[in-house]
Scaffold this motif. Structure first.
Motif, short mmCIF file in Angstrom:
data_model
loop_
_atom_site.label_atom_id
_atom_site.label_comp_id
_atom_site.label_asym_id
_atom_site.label_seq_id
_atom_site.Cartn_x
_atom_site.Cartn_y
_atom_site.Cartn_z
N TYR A 193 0.41 -4.11 -1.11
CA TYR A 193 -0.38 -5.25 -0.65
C TYR A 193 -0.70 -6.18 -1.82
O TYR A 193 -0.49 -5.82 -2.97
N ARG A 194 -1.17 -7.35 -1.48
CA ARG A 194 -1.59 -8.32 -2.50
C ARG A 194 -3.10 -8.23 -2.66
O ARG A 194 -3.84 -8.38 -1.69
N HIS A 195 -3.55 -7.96 -3.88
CA HIS A 195 -4.97 -7.74 -4.15
C HIS A 195 -5.79 -9.01 -3.91
O HIS A 195 -5.39 -10.11 -4.31
N ARG A 196 -6.94 -8.84 -3.28
CA ARG A 196 -7.79 -9.97 -2.86
C ARG A 196 -8.29 -10.82 -4.02
O ARG A 196 -8.51 -12.00 -3.86
N ALA A 197 -8.51 -10.25 -5.19
CA ALA A 197 -9.07 -11.00 -6.30
C ALA A 197 -8.02 -11.40 -7.33
O ALA A 197 -7.98 -12.55 -7.76
N SER A 198 -7.16 -10.47 -7.72
CA SER A 198 -6.21 -10.75 -8.80
C SER A 198 -4.92 -11.40 -8.30
O SER A 198 -4.21 -12.04 -9.06
N GLY A 199 -4.61 -11.20 -7.02
CA GLY A 199 -3.35 -11.73 -6.48
C GLY A 199 -2.14 -10.88 -6.85
O GLY A 199 -1.02 -11.20 -6.48
N THR A 200 -2.36 -9.79 -7.57
CA THR A 200 -1.24 -8.92 -7.96
C THR A 200 -0.80 -8.06 -6.78
O THR A 200 -1.56 -7.81 -5.85
N PHE A 201 0.44 -7.62 -6.83
CA PHE A 201 0.95 -6.70 -5.83
C PHE A 201 0.67 -5.28 -6.30
O PHE A 201 1.04 -4.91 -7.41
N ASP A 202 0.04 -4.50 -5.44
CA ASP A 202 -0.34 -3.13 -5.77
C ASP A 202 0.34 -2.14 -4.82
O ASP A 202 0.52 -2.43 -3.64
N TYR A 203 0.68 -0.97 -5.32
CA TYR A 203 1.19 0.17 -4.56
C TYR A 203 2.52 -0.09 -3.87
O TYR A 203 2.84 0.56 -2.88
N VAL A 204 3.32 -1.02 -4.37
CA VAL A 204 4.63 -1.29 -3.79
C VAL A 204 5.48 -0.02 -3.87
O VAL A 204 5.50 0.66 -4.90
N GLU A 205 6.15 0.31 -2.81
CA GLU A 205 6.99 1.50 -2.63
C GLU A 205 6.19 2.80 -2.58
O GLU A 205 6.77 3.87 -2.51
N ARG A 206 4.86 2.73 -2.59
CA ARG A 206 4.04 3.95 -2.51
C ARG A 206 3.11 3.96 -1.31
O ARG A 206 2.76 5.03 -0.81
N ARG A 207 2.69 2.78 -0.85
CA ARG A 207 1.78 2.70 0.30
C ARG A 207 2.24 1.56 1.21
O ARG A 207 2.80 0.57 0.75
N GLY A 208 1.93 1.72 2.47
CA GLY A 208 2.22 0.67 3.43
C GLY A 208 0.98 0.37 4.25
O GLY A 208 0.14 1.25 4.48
N TYR A 209 0.87 -0.88 4.67
CA TYR A 209 -0.27 -1.33 5.46
C TYR A 209 0.24 -2.29 6.54
O TYR A 209 1.25 -2.97 6.34
N CYS A 210 -0.48 -2.38 7.62
CA CYS A 210 -0.24 -3.40 8.65
C CYS A 210 -1.59 -3.74 9.25
O CYS A 210 -2.36 -2.85 9.64
N TRP A 211 -1.89 -5.03 9.35
CA TRP A 211 -3.16 -5.46 9.94
C TRP A 211 -3.18 -5.21 11.43
O TRP A 211 -2.18 -5.35 12.12
N SER A 212 -4.36 -4.92 11.93
CA SER A 212 -4.64 -5.02 13.36
C SER A 212 -5.59 -6.20 13.51
O SER A 212 -6.12 -6.72 12.52
N ALA A 213 -5.82 -6.62 14.73
CA ALA A 213 -6.75 -7.71 14.99
C ALA A 213 -8.15 -7.20 15.26
O ALA A 213 -9.05 -7.99 15.53
#
Length: 142
Positions: free
Chosen positions: A83-103
């Motif tokens: 994911y893209r970090h809310r404050a730094s804008g960096t990409f974190d946990y690429v290839e280690r974690r996955g996320y998907c938003w719900s509404a």
């Protein structure tokens, strides 16, 4: 993005509105709005009757494969895109974690539920602040 609490999409948090994607609470989602990022006929997944839109996703039905998971029931791949970090804008946990938003939001909250998975676990009830850059995986409208 608002990099201060409550870490919302909007910089003026007095406009926080959990209904923008048509999710609301976990019981009864609202209708799709013009703010839903999905194309016509599709929407951001939402909870219904207290049930996660990813109900049935388990470590067994959603096994790890090639830096992501495959939902075997539908033969659908979900990449561990991080994911893209809310404050730094960096990409974190690429290839280690996955996320998907719900509404949908936990009651009461300024966070939203998301699908969250790693190599050894799957969570359908993780809540995060909306300023984090998670992917959206559209589903067909009901």
């Amino acid at each position: 993005n608002n990099v201060n609490l409550p870490y919302d999409w909007l910089t003026n948090t007095s406009f926080h509105n959990p209904l923008l994607w048509g999710g609301g609470n976990t019981d009864t989602p609202t209708n799709k709005t013009i703010f839903d990022p999905c194309p016509p006929g599709w929407r951001v997944p939402a909870w219904r009757n207290g049930t996660s839109p990813w109900d049935g996703f388990t470590v067994d039905t959603f096994p790890w494969s090639n830096y992501g998971r495959i939902y075997t029931v539908a033969n659908t791949y979900y990449p561990a895109s991080g994911y893209r970090h809310r404050a730094s804008g960096t990409f974190d946990y690429v290839e280690r974690r996955g996320y998907c938003w719900s509404a949908s939001v936990p009651k009461p909250s300024q966070q939203f539920y998301s699908l969250h998975f790693e190599y050894d676990r799957v969570s359908l009830t993780t809540a995060h602040y909306s300023a984090n850059g998670f992917p959206v995986r559209c589903v067909r409208e009901w």
